[in-house]
Scaffold this active site. Structure first.
Site, PDB file in Angstrom:
ATOM      1  N   ASN A  43     -19.100  36.959  51.419  1.00  0.00           N
ATOM      2  CA  ASN A  43     -18.231  38.209  51.422  1.00  0.00           C
ATOM      3  C   ASN A  43     -18.108  39.044  52.635  1.00  0.00           C
ATOM      4  OD1 ASN A  43     -16.859  37.428  48.891  1.00  0.00           O
ATOM      5  ND2 ASN A  43     -17.834  38.790  47.726  1.00  0.00           N
ATOM      6  N   ARG A 362      -2.526  28.041  49.710  1.00  0.00           N
ATOM      7  CA  ARG A 362      -3.872  27.464  50.050  1.00  0.00           C
ATOM      8  C   ARG A 362      -4.038  25.952  49.186  1.00  0.00           C
ATOM      9  NH1 ARG A 362      -7.057  31.228  52.764  1.00  0.00           N
ATOM     10  NH2 ARG A 362      -6.627  33.424  52.189  1.00  0.00           N
ATOM     11  N   ARG A 392      -5.491  32.835  55.996  1.00  0.00           N
ATOM     12  CA  ARG A 392      -6.481  33.077  56.786  1.00  0.00           C
ATOM     13  C   ARG A 392      -7.769  31.942  56.328  1.00  0.00           C
ATOM     14  NH1 ARG A 392      -7.902  38.392  56.106  1.00  0.00           N
ATOM     15  NH2 ARG A 392      -6.610  38.951  58.122  1.00  0.00           N
ATOM     16  N   HIS A 422       3.444  34.775  50.168  1.00  0.00           N
ATOM     17  CA  HIS A 422       2.456  34.480  49.264  1.00  0.00           C
ATOM     18  C   HIS A 422       2.748  34.538  48.000  1.00  0.00           C
ATOM     19  CE1 HIS A 422      -1.109  36.625  47.399  1.00  0.00           C
ATOM     20  NE2 HIS A 422      -1.795  35.775  48.305  1.00  0.00           N
ATOM     21  N   TYR A 455     -10.790  30.655  38.924  1.00  0.00           N
ATOM     22  CA  TYR A 455      -9.988  32.046  39.174  1.00  0.00           C
ATOM     23  C   TYR A 455      -9.217  32.329  37.964  1.00  0.00           C
ATOM     24  CZ  TYR A 455     -10.220  31.995  44.379  1.00  0.00           C
ATOM     25  OH  TYR A 455     -10.877  32.279  45.762  1.00  0.00           O
ATOM     26  N   ARG A 556      -9.865  45.048  40.731  1.00  0.00           N
ATOM     27  CA  ARG A 556     -11.301  44.121  40.906  1.00  0.00           C
ATOM     28  C   ARG A 556     -11.816  44.698  42.394  1.00  0.00           C
ATOM     29  NH1 ARG A 556      -9.996  38.597  43.038  1.00  0.00           N
ATOM     30  NH2 ARG A 556     -10.256  39.623  44.975  1.00  0.00           N
ATOM     31  N   HIS A 584      -8.322  37.284  38.893  1.00  0.00           N
ATOM     32  CA  HIS A 584      -7.266  37.122  40.182  1.00  0.00           C
ATOM     33  C   HIS A 584      -6.040  37.265  39.676  1.00  0.00           C
ATOM     34  CE1 HIS A 584      -5.168  34.653  43.033  1.00  0.00           C
ATOM     35  NE2 HIS A 584      -5.780  35.452  43.956  1.00  0.00           N
TER      36      HIS A 584
END
Length: 676
Positions: A43, A362, A392, A422, A455, A556, A584
């Protein structure tokens, strides 16, 4: 009154600090503590690649213009917080994890000399394996050297036979060899960093020279790509060109082992155009995200494995016929993702299916879903894939799958450059007895079977015509590849779609709770997000608090809303949960005077999600599913084990453990098991 906000980057760093806290907890299983250390390091690397360039630019801008404490101080505070966290990281690794491993006869050698009993094996490994990948380079004024992004190096200071100082850079080939080398010796296991194997053998690498110093370092570079609003030609080709440049970006961090002589440090910074503000003194070992590959497994020191809960679907009846009878909800990773894979696999092979549409953000590297879409396209079905090439760090993988899908005959849609898609939606159109029928998936997370294993997300499987006709409208719009010029041209009555009606509808639902509170009616809002930044929506929540609406939030990571401030947000509480799974899913529950409205979706309340992306949030109409989602969220609000409260400084404040003890992820698994 003037409202105030927390800084997004400082709040994110406190989230990463929470991960570090879990690594330090003695009651976290040992192998999971090592995993949390790896997550923290990974991270922080991304923070330096993505956010630190922004902070550095803002800091420069603030100093060039009128003094602005809010701008000028953020970079300094972030750096101070990171330094404190890195110090804590070293204490956890060396002072807690290494001794705990030793109790299991596992010896992780950290800042230690090499035991004599291991010398022969280490030297053999060095000569046979490591040496093949070493490429020492002397730093000279007339010779250029470019340190690769996030690669590991040693700076070695030598005195040659004539007593002349020479500076050498030696690569640490962790990209070619495992970062750790394991040796079994009698009843003990020894684990060495490849870094130390090189250190132990520097006298052989530089025979005849005196090694005066050896210091590890790495450089992290800006990860942003320079994408213009419109590219002529194939966007995938342009992005591939930009990917080649990504690792050549400006250095945002020069992370180095302590002790490098200042004259040497300044010389190499001048040579590599590294600013002093990017210098970060760390430990002896970098890229500790490599702890993900720690070569020892202690099964008793892992979280208890929870078998996936399988859904009661009839194997002898078409999944589409079963969806027509009743909506389904899959809550990953508690419930098996196989139902989603079955949906796509059946769509690919069902003769009645004519068209398949899906948004992809993704893609899994070995995606079963993408393979099903390829099979469908190859069989002559109309397959339309809106694939986001600008996700990304997943750009290259997404391009690979886009090319494979295109080769199979699928229609590939790329978003316009300045607008990411998204949303997580899929639509299947089937013709039965001359009638078109719709089936769809609406999700809070990516259609990715790999991340679905850790997730927490929600995936609604439905044949609701009202919802799915609006999903079809969205795909028609996306195929135009244009920014929404007039949101009123497409009217969404059921779906909340960013760029069209999402922000406005959320504001209206909050306003309704405010009006109910003013009338003396029950009024409450429950919101679960990954990130909260956008000021218009935050201000409306502040308004709700002042009107007496109880606002309970689960956030979160980034949180710019300041809770618990008298006169502004005293009716707002915020919890943060970090546990075995990554939280998530996004959920929104409005009391609505006893007739609750429940929404799920892909949208965080960030500027990027609200203003620069296509997002979809969707209503939950089925009564049982609505009750199930509410039950899951309520368990999280009750968590007093893995949850912390955020205070007015966005610090992690432990929740007092009282009876009953609720560890929400475990409680959710038990709750869903009983429903199966």
């Amino acid at each position: 009154m003037a409202y105030s906000y927390s800084d997004r980057d400082l709040s994110w760093l406190t989230f990463n600090g929470r991960i570090l806290e879990l690594a330090s907890k003695a009651d976290t299983p040992l192998m999971e503590r090592i995993n949390f250390l790896a997550i923290f390091s990974s991270n922080l690397d991304e923070f330096y690649r993505v956010r630190m360039p922004v902070l550095q630019a803002m800091d420069k801008l603030g100093k060039l213009n009128a003094p602005n404490k809010a701008v000028d101080d953020v970079l300094e505070e972030a750096q101070e917080l990171i330094i404190a966290q890195q110090q804590q990281y070293g204490e956890v690794l060396s002072g807690q994890v290494v001794p705990a491993l030793k109790e299991h006869n596992v010896h992780l050698l950290v800042n230690q000399s090499l035991p004599k009993a291991l010398t022969d094996k280490v030297e053999d490994y060095y000569f046979a394996q490591v040496m093949a990948f070493l490429n020492p380079v002397e730093l000279k004024a007339d010779k250029e050297f470019f340190p690769e992004n996030n690669e590991l190096y040693f700076l070695v200071i030598l005195d040659d036979a004539e007593g002349k100082e020479r500076l050498m850079v030696v690569n640490i080939p962790s990209d070619e060899l495992p970062r750790f080398y394991k040796i079994e010796e009698k009843d003990s296991t020894y684990v060495l960093f490849i870094d130390d194997i090189i250190r132990y053998n520097l006298d052989k690498l530089f025979a005849g020279k005196s090694v005066k110093g050896c210091y590890s370092f790495k450089i992290t570079r800006d990860a942003e790509m320079d994408l213009k609003d419109e590219y002529p030609g194939d966007l995938s080709v342009q992005i591939e060109k930009q990917l080649l440049k990504r690792d050549l970006g400006i250095a945002t961090r020069f992370l180095h082992q302590p002790g490098i002589p200042l004259r040497v440090l300044h010389a190499i910074c001048d040579n590599w155009n590294i600013e002093s503000s990017s210098l970060v003194e760390g430990g002896n070992y970098h890229n500790l995200k490599d702890l993900f590959t720690f070569p020892v497994n202690l099964p008793g020191e892992r979280y208890e494995k929870w078998p996936s809960i399988h859904n009661r679907l009839d194997a002898n009846e078409s999944i589409f016929d079963q969806i027509e009878q009743k909506d389904l909800i899959i809550n990953t990773p508690y419930q098996s993702y196989n139902t989603i894979l079955r949906f796509f696999n059946t769509a690919a092979l069902d003769d009645n299916v004519e068209e398949i549409y899906i948004t992809v953000y993704r893609v899994a590297h070995d995606s079963r879903i993408a393979n099903a879409l390829i099979n469908a396209a190859s069989a002559g079905k109309k397959v339309t894939v809106m694939i986001e090439l600008k996700a990304r760090f997943d750009e290259a993988n997404n391009i690979k799958w886009a090319n494979r899908l295109k080769a199979a005959g699928a229609t590939i849609i790329y978003s316009v450059t300045a607008l990411k898609v998204h949303a997580k939606v899929a639509l299947v159109k089937r013709k039965v007895n001359g009638r078109s029928k719709y089936y769809g998936l609406l999700a809070t997370g990516n259609f990715n079977e790999n991340t679905a294993a850790f997730y927490t997300d929600h995936i609604l499987i439905t044949a609701n015509k009202d919802l799915l006709r609006e999903v079809e409208m969205l795909f028609i719009f996306l195929a135009r590849r244009e920014k929404p010029s007039s949101p009123d041209l497409i009217r969404f009555e059921h779906l909340l779609v960013a760029q069209f009606n999402l922000q406005q509808r959320f504001l209206e639902m909050i306003d309704r709770e405010i009006e109910n509170a003013k009338k003396g009616l029950p009024a409450s809002i429950i919101i679960k997000l990954n990130n909260l930044e956008e000021h218009v929506l935050i201000n409306k929540l502040y308004d709700a608090s002042q009107a007496g609406v109880k606002v309970s939030m689960l956030v979160r990571s980034i949180c710019c809303l300041i809770p618990g401030v008298e006169g502004m947000s005293e009716n707002i509480t915020i919890k943060r949960i970090v546990d075995r799974y990554l939280e998530h899913g996004r959920a929104f529950i409005f009391h609505n005077n006893g007739n609750p409205e429940v929404y799920l979706g892909s949208a965080d309340w960030m500027n990027r999600n609200i203003y620069r992306r296509i997002e979809v949030c969707f209503p939950v109409y089925d009564g049982q599913i609505k009750q199930q989602i509410t039950g899951i969220i309520n368990l999280q609000l009750q968590d007093n084990v893995q949850a912390v409260m955020l205070d007015e400084h966005i610090r992690n404040i432990p929740v007092k453990i009282t009876k009953p003890v609720v560890q929400s992820q475990q409680a959710i698994y038990q709750y869903l098991s009983k429903l199966a």
